[in-house]
Write a protein that holds these residues in place. Sequence first.
Motif, PDB file in Angstrom:
ATOM      1  N   GLU A  15      55.503  19.707  58.431  1.00 41.23           N
ATOM      2  CA  GLU A  15      55.151  19.753  59.856  1.00 41.23           C
ATOM      3  C   GLU A  15      56.142  18.947  60.699  1.00 41.23           C
ATOM      4  O   GLU A  15      55.772  18.360  61.707  1.00 41.23           O
ATOM      5  CB  GLU A  15      53.731  19.208  60.077  1.00 41.23           C
ATOM      6  CG  GLU A  15      52.629  19.942  59.345  1.00 41.23           C
ATOM      7  CD  GLU A  15      52.256  21.284  59.976  1.00 41.23           C
ATOM      8  OE1 GLU A  15      52.931  21.708  60.937  1.00 41.23           O
ATOM      9  OE2 GLU A  15      51.294  21.896  59.477  1.00 41.23           O
ATOM     10  N   ASP A  45      51.508  15.490  52.650  1.00 32.41           N
ATOM     11  CA  ASP A  45      51.100  16.165  51.426  1.00 32.41           C
ATOM     12  C   ASP A  45      52.316  16.755  50.699  1.00 32.41           C
ATOM     13  O   ASP A  45      52.424  17.958  50.533  1.00 32.41           O
ATOM     14  CB  ASP A  45      50.095  17.258  51.801  1.00 32.41           C
ATOM     15  CG  ASP A  45      49.501  17.948  50.590  1.00 32.41           C
ATOM     16  OD1 ASP A  45      49.683  17.442  49.476  1.00 32.41           O
ATOM     17  OD2 ASP A  45      48.854  18.993  50.773  1.00 32.41           O
ATOM     18  N   ASP A  98      49.163  21.073  63.729  1.00 32.76           N
ATOM     19  CA  ASP A  98      49.847  22.142  64.459  1.00 32.76           C
ATOM     20  C   ASP A  98      49.267  22.425  65.842  1.00 32.76           C
ATOM     21  O   ASP A  98      49.580  23.440  66.454  1.00 32.76           O
ATOM     22  CB  ASP A  98      49.849  23.414  63.619  1.00 32.76           C
ATOM     23  CG  ASP A  98      48.440  23.841  63.233  1.00 32.76           C
ATOM     24  OD1 ASP A  98      47.486  23.217  63.730  1.00 32.76           O
ATOM     25  OD2 ASP A  98      48.306  24.773  62.437  1.00 32.76           O
ATOM     26  N   GLN A 100      46.455  23.450  66.583  1.00 32.94           N
ATOM     27  CA  GLN A 100      45.434  24.503  66.624  1.00 32.94           C
ATOM     28  C   GLN A 100      44.064  23.871  66.842  1.00 32.94           C
ATOM     29  O   GLN A 100      43.116  24.561  67.194  1.00 32.94           O
ATOM     30  CB  GLN A 100      45.435  25.306  65.319  1.00 32.94           C
ATOM     31  CG  GLN A 100      46.488  26.396  65.304  1.00 32.94           C
ATOM     32  CD  GLN A 100      46.353  27.282  64.085  1.00 32.94           C
ATOM     33  OE1 GLN A 100      46.330  26.801  62.967  1.00 32.94           O
ATOM     34  NE2 GLN A 100      46.286  28.573  64.308  1.00 32.94           N
ATOM     35  N   ARG A 205      49.527  28.231  66.340  1.00 34.08           N
ATOM     36  CA  ARG A 205      50.177  26.946  66.082  1.00 34.08           C
ATOM     37  C   ARG A 205      51.418  26.770  66.954  1.00 34.08           C
ATOM     38  O   ARG A 205      52.083  27.728  67.294  1.00 34.08           O
ATOM     39  CB  ARG A 205      50.465  26.763  64.594  1.00 34.08           C
ATOM     40  CG  ARG A 205      51.336  27.800  63.953  1.00 34.08           C
ATOM     41  CD  ARG A 205      51.967  27.339  62.640  1.00 34.08           C
ATOM     42  NE  ARG A 205      51.123  26.717  61.656  1.00 34.08           N
ATOM     43  CZ  ARG A 205      51.359  25.492  61.185  1.00 34.08           C
ATOM     44  NH1 ARG A 205      52.370  24.781  61.649  1.00 34.08           N
ATOM     45  NH2 ARG A 205      50.589  24.980  60.266  1.00 34.08           N
ATOM     46  N   THR A 210      52.177  29.053  59.168  1.00 32.11           N
ATOM     47  CA  THR A 210      50.998  28.771  58.360  1.00 32.11           C
ATOM     48  C   THR A 210      51.362  28.695  56.882  1.00 32.11           C
ATOM     49  O   THR A 210      52.260  29.365  56.417  1.00 32.11           O
ATOM     50  CB  THR A 210      49.902  29.837  58.594  1.00 32.11           C
ATOM     51  OG1 THR A 210      48.828  29.550  57.701  1.00 32.11           O
ATOM     52  CG2 THR A 210      50.413  31.233  58.320  1.00 32.11           C
TER      53      THR A 210
HETATM   54  N1  UDP Z   1      48.299  21.448  54.939  1.00 29.85           N
HETATM   55  C1  UDP Z   1      48.358  20.432  53.979  1.00 29.85           C
HETATM   56  N2  UDP Z   1      48.626  20.761  52.681  1.00 29.85           N
HETATM   57  C2  UDP Z   1      48.829  22.059  52.270  1.00 29.85           C
HETATM   58  C3  UDP Z   1      48.728  23.080  53.259  1.00 29.85           C
HETATM   59  C4  UDP Z   1      48.456  22.731  54.570  1.00 29.85           C
HETATM   60  O1  UDP Z   1      48.180  19.247  54.305  1.00 29.85           O
HETATM   61  O2  UDP Z   1      49.078  22.286  51.098  1.00 29.85           O
HETATM   62  C5  UDP Z   1      48.024  21.080  56.349  1.00 29.85           C
HETATM   63  C6  UDP Z   1      49.017  21.639  57.357  1.00 29.85           C
HETATM   64  O3  UDP Z   1      50.131  20.793  57.506  1.00 29.85           O
HETATM   65  C7  UDP Z   1      48.198  21.708  58.621  1.00 29.85           C
HETATM   66  C8  UDP Z   1      46.802  22.012  58.096  1.00 29.85           C
HETATM   67  O4  UDP Z   1      46.798  21.648  56.726  1.00 29.85           O
HETATM   68  O5  UDP Z   1      48.179  20.472  59.330  1.00 29.85           O
HETATM   69  C9  UDP Z   1      46.419  23.461  58.270  1.00 29.85           C
HETATM   70  O6  UDP Z   1      47.397  24.311  57.704  1.00 29.85           O
HETATM   71  P1  UDP Z   1      47.850  25.646  58.397  1.00 29.85           P
HETATM   72  O7  UDP Z   1      48.079  25.438  59.856  1.00 29.85           O
HETATM   73  O8  UDP Z   1      49.002  26.177  57.616  1.00 29.85           O
HETATM   74  O9  UDP Z   1      46.591  26.567  58.156  1.00 29.85           O
HETATM   75  P2  UDP Z   1      45.908  27.583  59.196  1.00 29.85           P
HETATM   76  O10 UDP Z   1      45.739  26.834  60.480  1.00 29.85           O
HETATM   77  O11 UDP Z   1      46.867  28.700  59.316  1.00 29.85           O
HETATM   78  O12 UDP Z   1      44.614  27.937  58.562  1.00 29.85           O
END
Ligand code: UDP
Length: 318
Positions: A15, A45, A98, A100, A205, A210
Motif C-alpha cells: 500500500e 503484512d 485504501d 475504501q 480504492r 485489490t
Molecule cells: N491486506 C493485507 N494482507 C493481505 C491482503 C490485503 O493486509 O494479504 C490489506 C490491504 O492492504 C488493504 C485491506 O487488507 O488495506 C483490504 O484489501 P483490498 O483493498 O485488496 O481488498 P478489497 O477492498 O478489494 O476487498
Amino acid sequence: MAKEVISVVVSCYNEEKSLPLFYKELSKIFDNISKYKLELILVNDGSKDKTLDEMKKLYREDNRIKYISFSRNFGKEAAMYAGLVNTTGDYVALMDADLQDPPSLLPDMLEILKNEENEYDCVATRRVSRTGEPPIRSFFARAFYKIINKMSDVELVDGARDYRLMKRKMVDAILELKEYNRFSKGLFGFVGFNTKWLEYKNIERVAGETKWSFWKLFKYAIEGIVAFTTVPLTIAAVLGILFCIIAFVMIIVIIFKTLIFGDPTSGWPSMICVIFLVSGVQLFCLGIIGEYLSKTYLETKKRPIYIVKETEKDLEKK
Ligand code: UDP
Ligand code: MG
C-alpha cells in the motif's frame, strides 16, 4: 481528566501509494475531534513494495504512530489480529489503507458509542452497493452469504466490511479467540454485543489494486463455512444414507424384475452413470471431511498467527 484514546488498526499489504493518502485523511479527521487521542497502529503484512519505508517515514513525523512489520505475508486476518493485540485505546477501529473505509465516518461512529442511551458496543459498516466490482463476483458473494446464514448460527451480514469501531470490552472478547484459522466476519458475530450498522455506497480504492483474486475469495468463503458451521458434515452423512436407501430399493426391484422377466438387456451405460454419480458424491463428501480435518490439523499445531520482524521500537534503538 486524561483524554480517551482511540486506536486505529490498519492492515497494509503493498500500500505504498495509498498509505500516505490515508494518513492525511485520517489526521484531518482527528484534528477536528481533538478531545480524543489517536493511536495509529500500522501493520505491514509482508509487503513487497516500499510500504514499510512509508510507515517509518510517517512514524518519524508523528509520534502517535506505531508499526508492526511481519516476517512475510500472513494475510489480512493475521494483520488485523496483530493490530488488535497491540491496541491500548478505549475505542478501537479497524480500517483498510485504501480509503475504501472513509475516515469521515469515525466521528459519527464515536458519537453513537458515546451515547449511553442506545447501549451499542460496536458500530460496523456495510456497503449497500457493489459498484466497481465484477458482476460475477457480486453474484457469488451474495450466494455465499445466503448459504452461510442458512447453515450457521452466527449471523453474517451481507456486504459487511471489516471497517468498525468497537469498545474495549468487545476487542478483549475477540482477542480471547485465539484460533489459527481466523474468519473475522464470523468472530465479530460470535462474540455478540450490540452492533449498530451504518450503510454506505461502495467507494473504489484510491491507489494500488485489490489483493483479492476470485480464487482467493473462493478459498476465503470455504474457510468461513468450515470455521462457522459443521452442517456440510451432516449433509455428507445424509447424502450417504440417502444413497444407501436408493441402492437398497433398487436391489430389491432388480431381484424381482429378474425373477419375473429374466435379464434380457445388459444395462451397461446406466451402470456406468450410476458408478460415476455415486463415486462423485463419495469424493465430494470425502473432500468436505478432509476440509474439516485439515483445519483441525492446523489448529492442533498451535502455530503463531503471525511473526513480527520489526516494530517502531527497533527503529528507536538504532
Ligand atoms: N491486506 C493485507 N494482507 C493481505 C491482503 C490485503 O493486509 O494479504 C490489506 C490491504 O492492504 C488493504 C485491506 O487488507 O488495506 C483490504 O484489501 P483490498 O483493498 O485488496 O481488498 P478489497 O477492498 O478489494 O476487498
Ligand atoms: Mg480495498
